[in-house]
Write an enzyme that holds these catalytic residues in place. Sequence first.
Site, PDB file in Angstrom:
ATOM      1  N   ARG A   4       0.830  -1.210   0.000  1.00  0.00           N
ATOM      2  CA  ARG A   4       0.000   0.000   0.000  1.00  0.00           C
ATOM      3  C   ARG A   4       0.869   1.267   0.000  1.00  0.00           C
ATOM      4  O   ARG A   4       0.565   2.250   0.669  1.00  0.00           O
ATOM      5  CB  ARG A   4      -0.974   0.001   1.187  1.00  0.00           C
ATOM      6  CG  ARG A   4      -2.109  -0.996   1.017  1.00  0.00           C
ATOM      7  CD  ARG A   4      -3.068  -0.941   2.188  1.00  0.00           C
ATOM      8  NE  ARG A   4      -2.432  -1.380   3.417  1.00  0.00           N
ATOM      9  CZ  ARG A   4      -2.884  -1.143   4.639  1.00  0.00           C
ATOM     10  NH1 ARG A   4      -3.993  -0.448   4.798  1.00  0.00           N
ATOM     11  NH2 ARG A   4      -2.249  -1.594   5.699  1.00  0.00           N
TER      12      ARG A   4
ATOM     13  N   LYS B 154     -20.266   3.892  -6.389  1.00  0.00           N
ATOM     14  CA  LYS B 154     -19.715   2.584  -6.688  1.00  0.00           C
ATOM     15  C   LYS B 154     -19.525   2.339  -8.174  1.00  0.00           C
ATOM     16  O   LYS B 154     -20.358   2.690  -8.984  1.00  0.00           O
ATOM     17  CB  LYS B 154     -20.647   1.500  -6.138  1.00  0.00           C
ATOM     18  CG  LYS B 154     -20.352   1.122  -4.701  1.00  0.00           C
ATOM     19  CD  LYS B 154     -21.437   0.259  -4.142  1.00  0.00           C
ATOM     20  CE  LYS B 154     -21.617  -1.003  -4.927  1.00  0.00           C
ATOM     21  NZ  LYS B 154     -20.549  -1.994  -4.690  1.00  0.00           N
TER      22      LYS B 154
ATOM     23  N   GLY C 150     -25.770   1.146  16.228  1.00  0.00           N
ATOM     24  CA  GLY C 150     -24.926   0.065  16.730  1.00  0.00           C
ATOM     25  C   GLY C 150     -23.596   0.540  17.260  1.00  0.00           C
ATOM     26  O   GLY C 150     -23.297   0.382  18.438  1.00  0.00           O
TER      27      GLY C 150
ATOM     28  N   ARG D   7      -8.199   4.624   0.517  1.00  0.00           N
ATOM     29  CA  ARG D   7      -8.827   3.599   1.357  1.00  0.00           C
ATOM     30  C   ARG D   7      -8.769   2.229   0.687  1.00  0.00           C
ATOM     31  O   ARG D   7      -9.191   2.048  -0.452  1.00  0.00           O
ATOM     32  CB  ARG D   7     -10.269   3.966   1.659  1.00  0.00           C
ATOM     33  CG  ARG D   7     -10.907   2.950   2.561  1.00  0.00           C
ATOM     34  CD  ARG D   7     -12.196   3.403   3.197  1.00  0.00           C
ATOM     35  NE  ARG D   7     -12.911   2.239   3.696  1.00  0.00           N
ATOM     36  CZ  ARG D   7     -12.601   1.594   4.809  1.00  0.00           C
ATOM     37  NH1 ARG D   7     -11.592   2.009   5.552  1.00  0.00           N
ATOM     38  NH2 ARG D   7     -13.278   0.529   5.182  1.00  0.00           N
TER      39      ARG D   7
ATOM     40  N   HIS E 254     -22.315  11.048   8.410  1.00  0.00           N
ATOM     41  CA  HIS E 254     -21.167  11.219   7.523  1.00  0.00           C
ATOM     42  C   HIS E 254     -20.601  12.632   7.621  1.00  0.00           C
ATOM     43  O   HIS E 254     -19.574  12.933   7.039  1.00  0.00           O
ATOM     44  CB  HIS E 254     -21.568  10.916   6.085  1.00  0.00           C
ATOM     45  CG  HIS E 254     -22.221   9.565   5.952  1.00  0.00           C
ATOM     46  ND1 HIS E 254     -23.574   9.399   6.108  1.00  0.00           N
ATOM     47  CD2 HIS E 254     -21.709   8.345   5.742  1.00  0.00           C
ATOM     48  CE1 HIS E 254     -23.866   8.108   5.967  1.00  0.00           C
ATOM     49  NE2 HIS E 254     -22.750   7.444   5.750  1.00  0.00           N
TER      50      HIS E 254
HETATM   51  N1  GLN Z   1     -24.119  -1.684  13.170  1.00  0.00           N
HETATM   52  C1  GLN Z   1     -23.168  -1.067  12.318  1.00  0.00           C
HETATM   53  C2  GLN Z   1     -22.615   0.197  12.955  1.00  0.00           C
HETATM   54  O1  GLN Z   1     -23.321   0.850  13.613  1.00  0.00           O
HETATM   55  C3  GLN Z   1     -23.757  -0.714  10.980  1.00  0.00           C
HETATM   56  C4  GLN Z   1     -22.735  -0.109  10.061  1.00  0.00           C
HETATM   57  C5  GLN Z   1     -23.220   0.115   8.681  1.00  0.00           C
HETATM   58  O2  GLN Z   1     -24.399   0.138   8.434  1.00  0.00           O
HETATM   59  N2  GLN Z   1     -22.335   0.290   7.745  1.00  0.00           N
HETATM   60  O3  GLN Z   1     -21.488   0.554  12.773  1.00  0.00           O
END
Ligand code: GLN
Length: 768
Positions: free
Chosen positions: A16, A116, A437, A520, A699
């Site tokens: 990398r 993508k 999460g 990345r 984001h």
């Molecule tokens: N449960 C994951 C998190 O909260 C979901 C991540 C995701 O949707 N990319 O990070």
Amino acid sequence: MTLAHNLGFPRIGVHRELKTAQEAYWRGDINVTQLTTTGKELRARHWAQQAGVGMDFLPVGDFSWYDHILDLSAMLGVVPSRFDWDGGEVNLDTYFRMARGHAPSGNPASACEMTKWFDTNYHYIVPEFEAKQNFKLSCNKLFDEVSEAQALGYRVKPIIPGPLTYLWLGKSKGSALDKLDLLDALIPVYGEILNRLRAQDIEWVQLDEPILALDLPSAWQQAFEATYNRLQNSGLKLLLTTYFGCLQDNLTLACGLPVAGLHIDAVRAADEIDTVINWLPAYKVLSLGIIDGRNIWRADLRTLLERITAIKDRLGERLWLAPSCSLLHVPVDLTHETTLDEEFKSWLAFARQKLEEIVTLKRALNEGYEAVAEYLAASARAKHSRATSNRIHNATVKQDCASIDDTWVQRDSAYQQRAAKQTAWLRLPLYPTTTIGSFPQTDSIRKSRREFKQGRISEHDYKERMRREIAYTVAKQEQLGLDVLVHGEAERNDMVEYFGEQLDGISFSRNGWVQSYGSRCVKPPIIHGDVTRPKAMTVEWIRYAQSLTDKPMKGMLTGPVTILNWSFVRDDQSRADTCLQIALALRAEVTDLEAAGIRIIQIDEAALREGLPLRKKDWSAYLNWAVRAFRISAAGVDDTTQIHTHMCYSEFNDIIEAVAAMDADVITIETSRSDMELLNAFERFAYPNEIGPGVYDIHSPNIPSVADIMTLMQKAARYIPSERLWINPDCGLKTRAWPEVETALMHMVDAARKLRHAASRPMPFPAS
Ligand code: GLN
Ligand code: ZN
């Protein structure tokens, strides 16, 4: 003589190196000369490797400082006005600002959109067309790299994305623009590029038109004819290059265009080879993309050879061999894998090994099979060992899959009845609040993981530290007043890798990096065999988290479709079968969580949409097995256990029926960036279950205000009855920092309280 050529070599470097250099340059640790030196070294190394293997033409134009579509935008002068471009040569910092919004020099501006690349996990920078878009040759990078390769003594074939694919991938901001109207201005610049290359003594140029594997409107099909008629006067030989799928209704078009050669993806479009040969005019070269550029398995050379020997008999000199697509999508070099055992390694081929395979096939055609007898024998040995290895085949898993019937796919009752039972014990307020999460992956979490991996702390100490992180996260959520809590995922490095490492049948390379975007890189898991779950994967953590609170704790799993779509998959059984095995392993985890007293379980399907086939007619077959796999993973629980799922995109208007068919009790989904655009879907289709449209764009570092959140939720309440609405961020919080997360969630909880208060009807249960 059959020739071997490559459609693109991975640009990142086996260690990398490109990433290291890019990031050092962005930080200001190295200057532009040091950066360009690294690029030059990487190109020279990669050309030397390809020539060393025996490739006849080397690719130029596959190297990129960020993305090859952005390179073309720079070459064509497609630079949006907010980047203050002076109209001269597009320099590296202007280029990086387009990609990332900022660079060591120049004013920051909002970055161009990224999306993508077809059905891969690579992302390109979307060309952005303005109302009166001009095209002007504005970057000499390609010509310079051609000279650089020629100075090293190589015979090269420049690669440029074709004009139709370029326009197709772009977007016009603001005004509604028919992108085909831009062709008249665009083609002359392509003409200029080709003239420049001819002046550099180039013989063949590869023009990539992968959109020929898509459903194209007829205006676009017709535009191909007109465009290539105009490009044929360059005096160069053009290799029209398609990949990623079958040509289908574009087949005769692709065969008939006035170019000197056609490349097809002979892996994914294997069934079309004969038809293509029948349609191909007798003067054209056919480049067969015979080695899979999208997966990491070693090829069965003997079988391929039998196939192409027959083709060689028909085509003679006109047959070329290549990988199916650019090797950008596979890791660089298997010889750097130190942790995989020799048997396992013998089943794999990364970019360098794939080129060796192509050259072996070429030599067999040109010099006879005996010339490569040793390679054929090695390939046959690998094939045999993989076909019979007990690391791959597990009779119990196969039996389990075969015994699945419809009862496995159905919850005990329909959503209405389940919801009533869940409401009775959950006693949640109107507009319950939750998160997706993960909570911030802090330096301290990363440090603990690093120390554990390096063996500097014991497993016991590592677990103890993770428990402390979990306890902190749970306490914070209680303070904030969230209704359904999560443990925060401190112990997870990555949502797929974490499960992949614990499942049998999935392995990990040490160095198998693939570029995802810019600097990345990801290291996709390798699903090599029948998947089983040797023991519970998450129960201990979630049970611990639940022990810290009286509020419901949500178990957190990554779904079968997402694990599949973010991995290299087996090529010896269908994706559907592999997905089903993963679903069974997850089903066992779901029921174990339930048995441990966890009554809300989220199964993330972040990548369900990503797996959609390129052709619309193939969508329903994919969605059928994908949705079924999800349901199998979820349906083992009682009605009272609430199943959540989460998805990371808002464009689901076209798959909403399938999303509803997953039959999760609650879905949380991204919407805040698109201002609840998703809700348009509900005008056409009444989503039946509960839904948490994300109200907080994770984001961005911006913190949403209470009023912003209320407005979004009020909008949502126009489409979905408020009893079925949840309030949550639009994705996991792992990339954010605690202070902003706390403020944003405080606003979220506050907005929920105000909304409850404002709700005119009496609440079903007292608010918490
Ligand atoms: N449960 C994951 C998190 O909260 C979901 C991540 C995701 O949707 N990319 O990070
Ligand atoms: Zn998400």
